[in-house]
Design a protein around this motif. Structure first.
Motif, short mmCIF file in Angstrom:
data_model
loop_
_atom_site.label_atom_id
_atom_site.label_comp_id
_atom_site.label_asym_id
_atom_site.label_seq_id
_atom_site.Cartn_x
_atom_site.Cartn_y
_atom_site.Cartn_z
N ASN A 2 66.62 5.79 8.11
CA ASN A 2 64.23 6.46 7.90
C ASN A 2 63.82 4.38 7.93
O ASN A 2 64.16 3.73 7.49
N GLU A 3 62.51 5.01 8.46
CA GLU A 3 61.66 4.09 8.41
C GLU A 3 61.52 3.95 7.14
O GLU A 3 61.07 5.12 6.16
N LEU A 4 60.73 2.92 6.32
CA LEU A 4 60.01 2.56 5.20
C LEU A 4 59.15 2.46 5.34
O LEU A 4 58.04 1.94 6.35
N LEU A 75 56.41 -9.07 -6.56
CA LEU A 75 55.00 -10.07 -5.80
C LEU A 75 55.56 -9.66 -3.37
O LEU A 75 55.18 -8.77 -3.42
N LEU A 76 57.17 -9.27 -4.24
CA LEU A 76 57.79 -8.94 -2.85
C LEU A 76 57.15 -7.82 -3.06
O LEU A 76 56.97 -6.54 -1.33
N CYS A 77 57.27 -7.00 -3.33
CA CYS A 77 56.79 -5.29 -3.10
C CYS A 77 55.60 -4.95 -2.23
O CYS A 77 55.48 -4.28 -2.09
N LEU A 83 53.43 -5.88 5.07
CA LEU A 83 53.64 -6.12 5.82
C LEU A 83 53.85 -4.62 6.46
O LEU A 83 53.47 -4.33 8.45
N ILE A 84 54.22 -3.91 5.90
CA ILE A 84 54.35 -2.06 6.38
C ILE A 84 52.79 -1.10 6.83
O ILE A 84 52.86 -1.11 7.90
N VAL A 93 61.47 -4.61 5.74
CA VAL A 93 62.70 -4.01 5.56
C VAL A 93 63.04 -5.48 4.74
O VAL A 93 63.82 -5.24 3.25
N TRP A 94 63.42 -6.56 5.13
CA TRP A 94 63.95 -7.65 4.57
C TRP A 94 63.65 -7.81 3.64
O TRP A 94 64.02 -8.06 2.74
#
Length: 135
Positions: A2-4, A75-77, A83-84, A93-94
């Motif tokens: 499924n798409e993030l 921070l990455l979240c 990015l989304i 995703v990465w």
């Protein structure tokens, strides 16, 4: 797969925030204990206090690592959500996967820190039992 979507990292965002609050509370408790131990050590140069100080050093380093990995995960979240938002779904995703790995590392350090804390408390309990049986 499924798409993030934005909601997935947003859910983790709130969980990490609560974990970071718990980590900060642990750190503040250790800071108070360290200050107290310093005062005791300056008054009486006891070998047992040195062992406690060394134990606390290990726990502080683990807590620092827990916080660093937790903050980086948070921070990455946020970066994932950005990015989304800008349409970079594959990269998002990465980055989100890396955020999850860092959160796993942070929790692993928490498990190790808890083990050390329990060992230290058991040492105190054994010491109390020794003095009680000695009488």
């Amino acid at each position: 797969m499924n798409e993030l979507t934005l909601s997935t990292p947003a859910l983790l965002f709130s969980a990490i925030s609560l974990i970071m609050l718990a980590y900060t509370n642990r750190f503040l408790a250790y800071a108070a204990v360290v200050r107290n131990l310093k005062e005791k050590f300056l008054q009486q140069k006891d070998e047992a206090l040195l062992l406690q100080i060394n134990n606390l050093k290990k726990r502080l380093y683990l807590t620092r690592s827990m916080q660093i990995y937790g903050i980086t995960s948070l921070l990455l979240c946020v970066l994932t959500m950005f990015l989304i938002y800008v349409g970079q779904h594959n990269l998002a995703v990465w980055v989100f996967g890396l955020a999850l790995l860092l959160l796993i590392l942070s929790l692993g350090f928490l498990i190790r820190e808890i083990q050390i804390s329990v060992d230290a408390l058991n040492h105190h309990l054994n010491d109390i039992e020794y003095h009680l049986n000695k009488k």
